[in-house]
Design a protein around this motif. Sequence first.
Motif, PDB file in Angstrom:
ATOM      1  N   ALA A 267     -22.921   2.390  22.110  1.00  0.00           N
ATOM      2  CA  ALA A 267     -23.230   3.498  21.200  1.00  0.00           C
ATOM      3  C   ALA A 267     -22.268   4.662  21.439  1.00  0.00           C
ATOM      4  CB  ALA A 267     -24.673   3.947  21.409  1.00  0.00           C
ATOM      5  N   LEU A 268     -21.992   4.939  22.713  1.00  0.00           N
ATOM      6  CA  LEU A 268     -21.089   6.046  23.038  1.00  0.00           C
ATOM      7  C   LEU A 268     -19.681   5.772  22.509  1.00  0.00           C
ATOM      8  CD1 LEU A 268     -20.802   8.761  24.530  1.00  0.00           C
ATOM      9  CD2 LEU A 268     -20.102   7.478  26.543  1.00  0.00           C
ATOM     10  N   THR A 270     -18.885   3.870  19.992  1.00  0.00           N
ATOM     11  CA  THR A 270     -18.915   3.993  18.525  1.00  0.00           C
ATOM     12  C   THR A 270     -18.853   5.461  18.098  1.00  0.00           C
ATOM     13  OG1 THR A 270     -20.352   2.057  18.573  1.00  0.00           O
ATOM     14  CG2 THR A 270     -20.133   3.173  16.457  1.00  0.00           C
ATOM     15  N   ILE A 271     -19.617   6.302  18.782  1.00  0.00           N
ATOM     16  CA  ILE A 271     -19.620   7.739  18.455  1.00  0.00           C
ATOM     17  C   ILE A 271     -18.215   8.325  18.657  1.00  0.00           C
ATOM     18  CG2 ILE A 271     -20.484  10.005  19.213  1.00  0.00           C
ATOM     19  CD1 ILE A 271     -23.166   8.550  19.863  1.00  0.00           C
TER      20      ILE A 271
END
Lengths: 281, 99
Positions: A267-268, A270-271
Amino acid sequence: MKRIIFGLFILVCLLGLSNLALADMMPGGYKSVSYCFIIENQKDYSDYGFISHGYPMGQWEIINPGECVHFYKYSSPTVYAFKMPVNNENLTQKISETKDKILNNESGIIEQKSNELFNKIKTGEIKLSADEAKRFKPWIVVPNPEDPLYEDSLRHYTYMKTQEDEFAEQSGIKLISSGLSLHNYGTVSEYDPLKSAQEVLTVKAVNDQLLILEKEKIIYTYEDGMTEEKYYSAGQTDFPEPSKTTILPPWTNTALFLGGVVISLAALVTIVVILVKRHRK
Amino acid sequence: MIVYFFSFLLTINVEFLIIYLITRLSWKELLWYIILINCFTWPLANIAYVLGASFYLVELAVILIESILLWKLLNKKYLAALGLSLIANGITASLSFVL
């Protein structure tokens, strides 16, 4: 260089010690199921006393009627009966003193006599009767000297037999073995609903020569407080399967932990990718 | 374990609903950002709880981290993003006591 080698040596020693320290600890993802055994109809045989003797830890425990006996997790006790003496006022004290003497074994007499018996049986000087072999069936399934397990089984048998003989000699109490070896339930996945197991044994017959003790049933208690009785079928030695169990393996927590870290990192990333792309525009 | 997944989905839904109602941003984009932000913070927060960290300390860290991510992703002023994070996480944390 010497310092590095010394440092590595210390590290290896510490790791070795930590392994020793962890040997008695619960592995991650598992929980231990509390186990005890009870002799259901012990009160019907008030002429006899009952005692358990654990191998290899050597504990002797007097079994009181209605009492569920717990023992050390790696111990494998056998139940014995003995004819209750007419005057049994100091019986508990006598048994306690005798078991302490045998446990302390200061003179090393147990090992000495056990080795003598071992050698005599091994060389054929003493032949085990069929009944005697049957009493220790869990260890001497097939008394075949060619079997790699034979020596271990025989050592186990001779050690138990010597302790039993020594107990009889020192206390004046003759023990009648059931030959039934008990063991703890062990560990299950920490997600398993099983909490405790109470093994119910029944005395089928007892006289001065023989004790027939059978595993009747096991009472399982689950984490939610529900209980379940499971009966042993004829000749069954393994624990009957509890009805409730879990499909989640012991490594579930580790998988969830690692999975969580992976999802979090993904997720990190992707962000960061979204922000970098936006910045470039 | 089902409780964990339920709690995760509930957190995403509640946070999305609160921030959407306040900001009125494009719901598709916002939902995607809220999922990403929670996928980052939620597992780490749970691991921190399991390892014995204080609930309030973890919630504070989550509020601060999410405020930074909301600030960058939503192109809002930092104080506005901090406010959004505070309200959204305050409500979800309160829900964890109720449910």
